[in-house]
Design an enzyme around this catalytic site. Structure first.
Site, PDB file in Angstrom:
ATOM      1  CE  LYS A   1      46.432 -25.344 -34.892  1.00 20.92           C
ATOM      2  NZ  LYS A   1      45.460 -24.398 -34.312  1.00 20.92           N
TER       3      LYS A   1
ATOM      4  CG  ASN B   1      48.020 -11.039 -26.664  1.00 16.67           C
ATOM      5  OD1 ASN B   1      47.143 -10.253 -26.319  1.00 16.67           O
ATOM      6  ND2 ASN B   1      49.050 -10.671 -27.391  1.00 16.67           N
TER       7      ASN B   1
ATOM      8  CD  GLU C   1      40.829  -6.366 -43.838  1.00 16.13           C
ATOM      9  OE1 GLU C   1      41.434  -7.217 -43.157  1.00 16.13           O
ATOM     10  OE2 GLU C   1      40.114  -5.479 -43.341  1.00 16.13           O
TER      11      GLU C   1
ATOM     12  CG  ASP D   1      47.683 -11.603 -38.075  1.00 19.64           C
ATOM     13  OD1 ASP D   1      46.987 -12.262 -37.313  1.00 19.64           O
ATOM     14  OD2 ASP D   1      48.265 -10.557 -37.722  1.00 19.64           O
TER      15      ASP D   1
ATOM     16  CE1 TYR E   1      39.876 -20.032 -29.013  1.00 21.95           C
ATOM     17  CE2 TYR E   1      40.919 -17.874 -29.147  1.00 21.95           C
ATOM     18  CZ  TYR E   1      40.083 -18.840 -29.679  1.00 21.95           C
ATOM     19  OH  TYR E   1      39.474 -18.604 -30.882  1.00 21.95           O
TER      20      TYR E   1
ATOM     21  CB  CYS F   1      35.805  -6.495 -31.865  1.00 24.52           C
ATOM     22  SG  CYS F   1      37.344  -6.852 -32.697  1.00 24.52           S
TER      23      CYS F   1
ATOM     24  CD  GLU G   1      32.641  -8.533 -30.182  1.00 21.99           C
ATOM     25  OE1 GLU G   1      33.798  -8.140 -29.983  1.00 21.99           O
ATOM     26  OE2 GLU G   1      32.274  -9.681 -29.940  1.00 21.99           O
TER      27      GLU G   1
ATOM     28  CG  HIS H   1      32.961 -14.843 -33.549  1.00 26.39           C
ATOM     29  ND1 HIS H   1      34.251 -14.929 -34.003  1.00 26.39           N
ATOM     30  CD2 HIS H   1      32.898 -13.713 -32.825  1.00 26.39           C
ATOM     31  CE1 HIS H   1      34.938 -13.899 -33.557  1.00 26.39           C
ATOM     32  NE2 HIS H   1      34.146 -13.135 -32.840  1.00 26.39           N
TER      33      HIS H   1
ATOM     34  CB  CYS I   1      34.290  -8.328 -36.096  1.00 24.77           C
ATOM     35  SG  CYS I   1      36.104  -8.293 -36.146  1.00 24.77           S
TER      36      CYS I   1
END
Ligand code: GLN
Ligand code: ZN
Length: 766
Positions: A19, A126, A498, A503, A526, A658, A678, A706, A738
């Site tokens: 990463k 996932n 929030e 998370d 991903y 979503c 969504e 997004h 969302c």
């Protein structure tokens, strides 16, 4: 001797090296040489790790800079013209297809502006893969030699690996036709694709590969006949003198409904997932010819629990009794990609619990030990088996895994608890009276921008650099800002934003009994996005309120209704590593009871609108139609209803979905008063119809959260008008797709203002 095999190893590195370097490369802070160097080091490290652990069959080509399916698209030249036209270096084409690319022109290159290919869930995991997209003029050819290069790389280290390829039938079936050619059935391309596979296999053989692992995971799905029959065509073509032996692997489910597709294929052996479906042993064995090898997937590639050695050894021995030891391999059930790299870096998990876990590195020793036990007898591994038995029994008898109070409460669940007091019509009347919500009510999905400030404060608090009071003050101030903003733009049902949540699952896990968290247990979701799933280790219960303080405070500073915000039982379960010693249903029920208490506490605190998010409900759906799937829908729906049905008629329950295409019937069964889904990117006009029969209230997401793009008021007006052609106006809510946590304030402010103004225009009309 019975060999041990690993189907794939996590490529991200124990310290997320992949990463770090990938993101550095994207932002221009690392060179392509540096990127490749880290990739090479990671591969070397992983091969050596497996070699040192004593694994006999070690995979290669399981490494990827983004996604292994996308690698195959590059390999076979499945590159839509909108990417290939830029003539970028291969690695940049890969990233452009995976994540899109936007960059201004330079002296030497033109501007690039291209969106990413579609990304979809890898079966029921996932992990997400980049969907192969076949355009009209796709011209398959061998575009690179990645699998050969990596095989040779390992060979140079003295390690003879088994390269991994996605098989041709799965590769095509997992793909789709591009926009330019929607009627194309990818499987019809098989005959054109096979020669390229053959060419690649020949190259692998020349390089010295004896066997290739060829993944055909779609064999665990319900397949159309033309796909079932494609196997014979494909493998009779591919198996040849010039190809290495092919080992056909399946995982994540039951292959028996497609067993006719496997029977008689000229492959060297077949791998099946016996962790998931031990019952398939007899049928898989019966499908093999006397010379074919059976790879027994018995070490779970999808979860983090220690393998029960006694049981696994017994199972493998039962396979040996059927086909003989010379025809059995002991393997991981799937690639280990879905598990964190190593337990070694976990310093904070209590020792008692850590002893129950086995991450990817630890699983290597497990396959080796089981293979040894079935070769030389359990006596040869007495110490390992004894230590394992001790851990297994400690877990079985621990008070963490057996909380009598929780079990008793679950046993007493009644059907009534999962039903609201009155039908929707009655509830709606009560809610109208109590809440005073106008027509075309506007709301948001929960989170507001998680600014740098918020993250800094949370970090300081976790590190103990500021006190709980200081942190609380800061959170209150954030809530105040968000509430004030919502009043200013004129939203109708407010949220607290929030700011206190890292998370949506971890936040609740940390407040519940029965969860533990890793510090470094990252798993690739991903590309360069990794997640660190909480682990459900024990019976779940709620020691005290989890969200009441923040919601109550938020309600106290406004006259508008405040919406409490919870994550539903199925999503908490799906986005964690679940227990393997009790059913998913029981875990969902325990979570549901804890959430039920929270819902009731919120109501008692004066929060009369409560949203329970279930974005993961769709992805939990079992891969095949049938009893298991029906059963899942039943308990998933029941647990949501159990969590939300303990309130008065006048309290309004919302839910939100979503990430996936939903089945309106499942959503309907939840009986929430209002659902938001969504919607903004659904370009298929049919989708608008899908939910038109939805009996309760609904908000179709009106803008993509997004993207920083701000839709103009007129755009909102025309979207609402489109929806109104199909939906009754009194059912309709107005909201984004969302939560807004990844957005900045500038676009959030502007988009919400335009959305509210559009709603007001309709309100004035009706
Ligand atoms: N309430 C959550 C939020 O707004 C929902 C997130 C989600 O559905 N993924 O962030
Ligand atoms: Zn969402």
């Amino acid at each position: 001797m019975v060999q041990s095999a690993v189907l794939g190893f996590p490529r991200i590195g124990a310290q997320r090296e992949l990463k770090k370097v990938t993101e550095a490369y994207w932002s221009g802070k690392a060179t392509v040489e540096e990127l490749f160097k880290v990739g090479k080091d990671l591969r070397e490290k992983n091969w050596k790790l497996q070699k040192d652990a004593g694994v006999d069959i070690i995979p290669s080509n399981d490494f990827s800079f983004y996604d292994q399916v996308l690698d195959h698209s590059l390999l076979f030249n499945v590159i839509p013209e909108r990417y290939s036209k830029y003539n970028l270096p291969a690695i940049d084409t890969l990233f452009a297809m995976g994540r899109g690319l936007q960059r201004p022109a330079t002296e030497s290159s033109p501007a690039v502006d291209v969106t990413a290919l579609e990304m979809v869930k890898w079966f029921d995991s996932n992990y997400h893969y980049v969907r192969p997209t076949f355009s009209k003029n796709v011209e398959f050819k061998l575009n690179s030699t990645k699998p050969v290069d990596e095989f040779l790389e390992a060979k140079a280290l003295g390690i003879n690996t088994r390269p991994v390829l996605v098989g041709p039938v799965s590769y095509l079936y997992l793909g789709k036709a591009d926009k330019d050619n929607l009627e194309l059935e990818p499987i019809s391309l098989l005959e054109k694709l096979l020669p390229v596979y053959a060419e690649l296999l020949a190259k692998l053989k020349e390089a010295g590969a004896e066997t290739v692992q060829i993944d055909e995971p779609i064999l665990v799905l319900d397949l159309p006949v033309e796909v079932q029959s494609a196997y014979k065509v494909a493998y009779e073509y591919l198996v040849s003198e010039t190809a290495p032996k092919l080992f056909l692997t399946t995982y994540f489910g039951d292959v028996t409904p497609n067993i006719q597709s496997i029977k008689g294929l000229p492959v060297a052996g077949v791998h099946a997932d016996f962790v998931r479906v031990p019952e398939q042993l007899d049928e898989v064995v019966a499908a093999l010819s006397p010379s074919q090898i059976l790879s027994v997937g018995i070490v779970n590639g999808r979860n983090i629990w220690k393998t029960n050695f006694a049981k696994a050894i017994e199972f493998v021995n039962s396979a040996i009794a059927k086909v003989g030891a010379e025809r059995v391999i002991v393997a991981t059930s799937s690639s280990l990609l879905h598990t964190p790299v190593t337990l070694a870096s976990e310093k904070k998990i209590p020792a008692e619990i850590k002893d129950w876990f086995s991450f990817a590195t630890e699983k290597l020793a497990e396959v080796v030990t089981i293979a040894k036990a079935v070769t030389d007898g359990s006596e040869s591994v007495t110490a390992e088996v004894a230590a394992n038995a001790k851990s297994i029994s400690a877990r079985e008898t621990s008070s963490i895994t057996n909380d009598t109070a929780v079990r008793e409460r679950v046993a007493k669940i009644t059907e009534d608890q999962a039903r609201r007091k009155s039908p929707f019509g009655v509830r709606l009347a009560a809610q109208k009276k109590a809440l005073g919500i106008p027509l075309f009510p506007t709301t948001t999905i929960g989170s507001f921008p998680q600014t740098k400030d918020i993250r800094i404060f949370r970090n300081k608090f976790t590190k103990g650099e500021i006190t709980a009071e200081e942190y609380e003050k800061f959170i209150e101030k954030e809530i105040e800002t968000v509430v004030k903003f919502q009043e200013e733009v004129g939203l109708d049902v407010l949220v607290h934003g929030e700011p206190e949540r890292n998370d949506m699952v971890q936040y609740f896990g940390e407040k519940l009994n029965g969860f533990v968290f890793t510090t470094n247990g990252w798993v690739q979701s991903y590309g360069s996005r990794y997640v660190r799933p909480p682990i459900i280790v024990g019976d779940v219960s709620r020691p005290g309120p989890m969200t009441v303080k923040e919601s109550k405070f938020a309600q106290s500073i406004t006259k508008k209704p405040m919406k409490g915000m919870l994550t539903g039982p199925v999503t908490c379960l799906r986005w964690s590593f679940p227990r393997d010693d009790i059913s998913s249903k029981l875990q969902a029920q325990q979570l549901a009871l804890a959430l039920r208490d929270e819902v009731q506490d919120l109501e008692a605190a004066g929060v009369y609108v409560i949203q329970v998010d279930e974005p993961a409900i769709r992805e939990g759906l079992p891969l095949r139609a049938g009893a298991e799937r029906d059963d899942y829908v039943n308990w998933a729906v029941e647990s949501f209803r159990l969590a939300t049905s303990g309130v008065d008629d006048s309290t309004q329950i919302h839910s939100h979905f979503c990430y996936s295409d939903l089945d309106p019937n499942h959503i309907k069964a939840l009986d929430a008063d209002v659902v938001s889904i969504e919607f903004s990117k659904k370009d298929d006009p049919k989708y608008i119809q899908e939910f038109s029969e939805y009996p309760n209230h609904i908000g179709l997401g009106l803008f993509d959260i997004h993207s920083p793009r701000v839709p103009a008021k007129d755009e909102f007006v025309s979207r609402i008008a489109d929806i109104l052609k199909v939906y009754p106006q009194e059912n309709l809510w107005v909201n984004p797709d969302c939560g807004l946590k990844t957005r900045g304030w500038t676009e959030t402010r502007a988009s919400l203002q335009n959305m509210v103004d559009a709603a007001k225009e309709f309100r004035a009309k009706y």
